[in-house]
Design a protein around this motif. Structure first.
Motif, PDB file in Angstrom:
ATOM      1  N   ARG A 102       0.828  -1.210   0.000  1.00 53.31           N
ATOM      2  CA  ARG A 102       0.000   0.000   0.000  1.00 53.31           C
ATOM      3  C   ARG A 102       0.863   1.261   0.000  1.00 53.31           C
ATOM      4  NH1 ARG A 102      -5.305   0.116   1.532  1.00 53.31           N
ATOM      5  NH2 ARG A 102      -4.914   2.015   2.694  1.00 53.31           N
ATOM      6  N   ALA A 103       1.949   1.241   0.738  1.00 52.23           N
ATOM      7  CA  ALA A 103       2.825   2.414   0.791  1.00 52.23           C
ATOM      8  C   ALA A 103       3.488   2.662  -0.556  1.00 52.23           C
ATOM      9  CB  ALA A 103       3.880   2.228   1.872  1.00 52.23           C
ATOM     10  N   ARG A 104       3.922   1.592  -1.236  1.00 56.77           N
ATOM     11  CA  ARG A 104       4.560   1.756  -2.549  1.00 56.77           C
ATOM     12  C   ARG A 104       3.584   2.295  -3.579  1.00 56.77           C
ATOM     13  NH1 ARG A 104       8.039  -2.583  -4.948  1.00 56.77           N
ATOM     14  NH2 ARG A 104       8.724  -0.773  -6.097  1.00 56.77           N
ATOM     15  N   LEU A 105       2.296   1.988  -3.417  1.00 58.13           N
ATOM     16  CA  LEU A 105       1.279   2.504  -4.331  1.00 58.13           C
ATOM     17  C   LEU A 105       0.772   3.875  -3.913  1.00 58.13           C
ATOM     18  CD1 LEU A 105      -0.785  -0.733  -4.997  1.00 58.13           C
ATOM     19  CD2 LEU A 105       0.754   0.434  -6.578  1.00 58.13           C
ATOM     20  N   GLY A 106       1.216   4.349  -2.758  1.00 54.40           N
ATOM     21  CA  GLY A 106       0.794   5.668  -2.286  1.00 54.40           C
ATOM     22  C   GLY A 106      -0.544   5.655  -1.581  1.00 54.40           C
ATOM     23  N   LEU A 107      -1.000   4.492  -1.157  1.00 49.80           N
ATOM     24  CA  LEU A 107      -2.294   4.381  -0.493  1.00 49.80           C
ATOM     25  C   LEU A 107      -2.107   4.413   1.021  1.00 49.80           C
ATOM     26  CD1 LEU A 107      -3.652   1.423  -2.626  1.00 49.80           C
ATOM     27  CD2 LEU A 107      -4.091   3.845  -2.972  1.00 49.80           C
ATOM     28  N   THR A 108      -2.928   5.184   1.693  1.00 49.79           N
ATOM     29  CA  THR A 108      -2.885   5.239   3.152  1.00 49.79           C
ATOM     30  C   THR A 108      -4.309   5.217   3.671  1.00 49.79           C
ATOM     31  OG1 THR A 108      -2.905   7.649   3.127  1.00 49.79           O
ATOM     32  CG2 THR A 108      -0.751   6.581   3.226  1.00 49.79           C
ATOM     33  N   LEU A 146       2.306   5.157  -7.799  1.00 46.55           N
ATOM     34  CA  LEU A 146       0.927   5.619  -7.794  1.00 46.55           C
ATOM     35  C   LEU A 146       0.711   6.688  -8.850  1.00 46.55           C
ATOM     36  CD1 LEU A 146      -1.917   5.709  -6.565  1.00 46.55           C
ATOM     37  CD2 LEU A 146      -1.078   7.471  -5.038  1.00 46.55           C
ATOM     38  N   GLU A 147       1.631   7.662  -8.929  1.00 52.82           N
ATOM     39  CA  GLU A 147       1.475   8.730  -9.909  1.00 52.82           C
ATOM     40  C   GLU A 147       1.509   8.182 -11.333  1.00 52.82           C
ATOM     41  OE1 GLU A 147       4.357  11.725  -9.057  1.00 52.82           O
ATOM     42  OE2 GLU A 147       3.573  12.058  -7.047  1.00 52.82           O
ATOM     43  N   ALA A 148       2.395   7.244 -11.605  1.00 52.13           N
ATOM     44  CA  ALA A 148       2.469   6.649 -12.936  1.00 52.13           C
ATOM     45  C   ALA A 148       1.199   5.856 -13.236  1.00 52.13           C
ATOM     46  CB  ALA A 148       3.692   5.746 -13.042  1.00 52.13           C
ATOM     47  N   LEU A 149       0.715   5.109 -12.247  1.00 54.43           N
ATOM     48  CA  LEU A 149      -0.498   4.322 -12.428  1.00 54.43           C
ATOM     49  C   LEU A 149      -1.703   5.233 -12.674  1.00 54.43           C
ATOM     50  CD1 LEU A 149      -1.918   1.562 -12.333  1.00 54.43           C
ATOM     51  CD2 LEU A 149      -2.128   1.862  -9.872  1.00 54.43           C
ATOM     52  N   MET A 150      -1.823   6.290 -11.915  1.00 50.44           N
ATOM     53  CA  MET A 150      -2.943   7.219 -12.099  1.00 50.44           C
ATOM     54  C   MET A 150      -2.876   7.892 -13.462  1.00 50.44           C
ATOM     55  SD  MET A 150      -4.832   6.756  -9.559  1.00 50.44           S
ATOM     56  CE  MET A 150      -6.023   8.027  -9.838  1.00 50.44           C
ATOM     57  N   LEU A 163      -4.142   5.375 -16.002  1.00 54.05           N
ATOM     58  CA  LEU A 163      -5.595   5.216 -15.906  1.00 54.05           C
ATOM     59  C   LEU A 163      -6.326   6.411 -16.519  1.00 54.05           C
ATOM     60  CD1 LEU A 163      -6.018   3.691 -12.342  1.00 54.05           C
ATOM     61  CD2 LEU A 163      -6.482   2.583 -14.521  1.00 54.05           C
ATOM     62  N   GLU A 164      -5.852   7.614 -16.256  1.00 55.30           N
ATOM     63  CA  GLU A 164      -6.479   8.800 -16.832  1.00 55.30           C
ATOM     64  C   GLU A 164      -6.361   8.800 -18.350  1.00 55.30           C
ATOM     65  OE1 GLU A 164      -4.732  12.157 -14.902  1.00 55.30           O
ATOM     66  OE2 GLU A 164      -5.618  11.644 -12.958  1.00 55.30           O
ATOM     67  N   HIS A 165      -5.211   8.404 -18.870  1.00 57.06           N
ATOM     68  CA  HIS A 165      -5.007   8.333 -20.318  1.00 57.06           C
ATOM     69  C   HIS A 165      -5.961   7.310 -20.944  1.00 57.06           C
ATOM     70  CE1 HIS A 165      -2.951   8.484 -24.148  1.00 57.06           C
ATOM     71  NE2 HIS A 165      -2.809   7.157 -24.105  1.00 57.06           N
ATOM     72  N   ALA A 166      -6.095   6.147 -20.331  1.00 55.41           N
ATOM     73  CA  ALA A 166      -7.000   5.112 -20.849  1.00 55.41           C
ATOM     74  C   ALA A 166      -8.452   5.590 -20.802  1.00 55.41           C
ATOM     75  CB  ALA A 166      -6.830   3.828 -20.058  1.00 55.41           C
ATOM     76  N   ALA A 167      -8.837   6.277 -19.743  1.00 56.02           N
ATOM     77  CA  ALA A 167     -10.210   6.777 -19.634  1.00 56.02           C
ATOM     78  C   ALA A 167     -10.492   7.828 -20.701  1.00 56.02           C
ATOM     79  CB  ALA A 167     -10.453   7.351 -18.238  1.00 56.02           C
TER      80      ALA A 167
END
Length: 137
Positions: free
Chosen positions: A62-68, A92-96, A99-103
């Motif tokens: 969770r920490a590596r993904l930026g989730l708290t 997390l920033e790269a993943l987001m 996701l935004e690009h795909a949306a």
């Protein structure tokens, strides 16, 4: 679930003497009772250690993904296995961004292609009807 090792300031591989000393030095009665019941009994400690390893792995992920946890969970028993989020530029920033690009691409495809797809299907159905009308006596 509380991280008994963290709360007692022990390493997960601490021996029985270190655990007994930490429990004796603990001033929090509920924590002392929990630690005594779990860490002083061999089979309970084995089960706790297996669960502890799993929860620690989840906390690191969770920490590596930026989730708290939400702010109202901080400093509570549910926050023992949560680590602070990763540094800026984490996955997390790269993943987001992905996701935004795909949306955006999907929404553009839906907006541009859906009307043409419906019109094409209607034209195909009409064309098939005309062709069937010519071939049928």
């Amino acid at each position: 679930m509380r991280d008994l090792y963290q709360r007692l300031r022990l390493a997960p591989g601490a021996d029985d003497a270190q655990i007994a000393a930490a429990i004796a030095a603990c001033e929090h009665t509920a924590l002392k009772a929990d630690a005594d019941a779990v860490l002083q009994t061999e089979w309970r400690r084995a089960e706790y250690d297996a669960l502890h390893d799993t929860l620690a792995d989840i906390g690191r992920l969770r920490a590596r993904l930026g989730l708290t946890h939400a702010p109202y969970w901080r400093a509570g028993p549910a926050d023992d296995f949560s680590l602070p989020p990763g540094p800026p530029g984490s996955r997390l920033e790269a993943l987001m961004g992905r996701l935004e690009h795909a949306a955006r691409r999907y929404n553009r495809w839906r907006r541009l292609h859906a009307p043409w797809l419906i019109a094409g299907l209607v034209a195909l159905a009409l064309g098939a009807g005309v062709m069937l009308g010519r071939w049928m006596p």
